[in-house]
Scaffold this active site. Structure first.
Site, short mmCIF file in Angstrom:
data_model
loop_
_atom_site.label_atom_id
_atom_site.label_comp_id
_atom_site.label_asym_id
_atom_site.label_seq_id
_atom_site.Cartn_x
_atom_site.Cartn_y
_atom_site.Cartn_z
N MET A 95 0.91 -1.19 -0.11
CA MET A 95 0.00 -0.10 -0.05
C MET A 95 0.94 1.26 0.03
O MET A 95 0.20 2.53 0.16
CB MET A 95 -1.20 -0.04 1.12
CG MET A 95 -1.80 -1.44 1.27
SD MET A 95 -2.76 -1.47 -0.53
CE MET A 95 -4.10 -0.68 -0.27
N LYS A 96 2.19 1.11 -0.25
CA LYS A 96 2.92 2.20 -0.44
C LYS A 96 3.26 2.74 -1.94
O LYS A 96 3.22 1.78 -2.77
CB LYS A 96 4.30 2.07 0.27
CG LYS A 96 4.18 2.08 1.81
CD LYS A 96 4.10 3.63 2.50
CE LYS A 96 3.71 3.49 3.91
NZ LYS A 96 2.46 3.59 4.56
N LEU A 98 5.87 3.63 -4.50
CA LEU A 98 7.22 3.68 -4.85
C LEU A 98 7.80 5.03 -5.82
O LEU A 98 6.94 5.38 -6.50
CB LEU A 98 7.70 2.22 -5.52
CG LEU A 98 7.36 0.94 -4.75
CD1 LEU A 98 7.54 -0.23 -5.66
CD2 LEU A 98 8.45 0.89 -3.50
N ASN A 112 1.90 -5.04 -10.40
CA ASN A 112 1.21 -4.94 -9.26
C ASN A 112 -0.27 -5.76 -9.81
O ASN A 112 -0.52 -5.65 -11.01
CB ASN A 112 0.88 -3.59 -9.07
CG ASN A 112 -0.02 -3.08 -8.06
OD1 ASN A 112 0.04 -3.73 -6.98
ND2 ASN A 112 -0.78 -2.14 -8.14
N HIS A 114 -4.21 -5.12 -8.84
CA HIS A 114 -5.03 -4.14 -8.65
C HIS A 114 -6.58 -4.48 -8.52
O HIS A 114 -6.82 -5.05 -9.57
CB HIS A 114 -4.90 -2.93 -9.14
CG HIS A 114 -5.91 -1.74 -8.89
ND1 HIS A 114 -5.51 -1.21 -7.41
CD2 HIS A 114 -7.02 -1.23 -9.07
CE1 HIS A 114 -6.39 -0.19 -7.25
NE2 HIS A 114 -7.29 -0.22 -7.99
C1 GAR Z 1 -5.92 -7.62 -2.87
O1 GAR Z 1 -6.87 -7.36 -3.02
C2 GAR Z 1 -5.02 -6.52 -3.84
O2 GAR Z 1 -5.60 -6.60 -5.25
C3 GAR Z 1 -5.17 -5.27 -2.95
O3 GAR Z 1 -5.13 -5.51 -1.90
C4 GAR Z 1 -5.52 -6.89 -1.48
C5 GAR Z 1 -4.31 -7.50 -0.62
O4 GAR Z 1 -4.85 -8.66 -0.32
N1 GAR Z 1 -4.08 -4.50 -3.46
C6 GAR Z 1 -4.28 -2.93 -3.74
O5 GAR Z 1 -5.35 -2.22 -3.22
C7 GAR Z 1 -3.29 -2.28 -4.06
N2 GAR Z 1 -3.44 -0.81 -4.33
P1 GAR Z 1 -3.79 -9.84 0.19
O6 GAR Z 1 -2.96 -9.30 1.11
O7 GAR Z 1 -4.58 -10.83 0.86
O8 GAR Z 1 -2.99 -10.19 -0.94
#
Ligand code: GAR
Length: 194
Positions: A95-96, A98, A112, A114
């Site tokens: 969530m950071k 880069l 990544n 998303h």
């Molecule tokens: C996932 O849904 C991923 O797509 C999202 O966070 C969740 C992490 O789940 N990523 C974002 O929102 C990035 N902006 P996890 O820790 O169980 O893999």
């Protein structure tokens, strides 16, 4: 940085901030004979990230960096990754954001996942916004990371139908199942094209 997809697996780091279900899924994928990656390092900005437990479980090194000083954190990460000859990075719920400078060191080699059908719903609170806007579909996208948030070249997307009774939690669960299928496919697709 040349990448070989021959018999040697590409040394990979996974960056996480939370639960790590995508991390666990990628570790399992990396252990398949035909997988092009081997996960050598787990990196987190959050010492409380639940996903760090997978490091212990699967005997993969973990490291936590303090992103309050992003410059310092990125310098240390870069030096750590160079030492381990890691040249591919998968962001999995990291969530950071880069910096441009950091990304330039790995041109096209940071990807990544998303939880939306990019370019729609970049950024945070995706599922809440999707539900609020009464969308019929959402999904997930794997893309190359560039200096703009959630805007790099798309590798693969998967569409998910939103039911009438859907809420942001049920949608997140539904999409996560698809994320676990999509991420390994996207890695194979990208790395076989390099
Ligand atoms: C996932 O849904 C991923 O797509 C999202 O966070 C969740 C992490 O789940 N990523 C974002 O929102 C990035 N902006 P996890 O820790 O169980 O893999």
């Amino acid at each position: 940085m040349a990448i070989s997809t021959g018999t040697k697996k590409i040394k990979t780091a996974v960056f996480i901030s939370g639960t790590g279900s995508n991390l666990e899924n990628l570790i399992k994928f990396s252990k398949l004979v035909k997988s092009p990656i081997s996960i050598e390092q787990i990196i987190s900005d959050n010492p409380k990230a639940k996903g760090l437990k997978f490091g212990k479980y699967f005997k993969i090194k973990t490291a936590v960096y303090n992103f309050r000083n992003i410059n310092k954190a990125e310098k240390e990460i870069l030096s750590d990754l160079r030492k381990k000859k890691i040249n591919f990075i998968c962001l999995a719920g990291f969530m950071k954001i880069l910096s441009k400078k950091f990304i330039q060191n790995f041109r096209g080699k940071i990807i990544n996942i998303h939880p939306s059908l990019l370019p729609k719903y970049k950024g945070l609170n995706t599922h809440q916004r999707v539900i609020k806007n009464k969308e019929n579909f959402s999904g997930c996208t794997v893309h190359i990371v560039n200096s703009k948030l959630d805007a790099g070249k798309i590798i693969l997307k998967k569409k998910v139908k939103i039911s009438k009774k859907e809420n942001s939690k049920s949608l997140a669960r539904k999409i996560l199942i698809q994320e676990h299928k999509l991420y390994p496919r996207a890695i194979k697709k990208l790395l076989s094209s390099l």
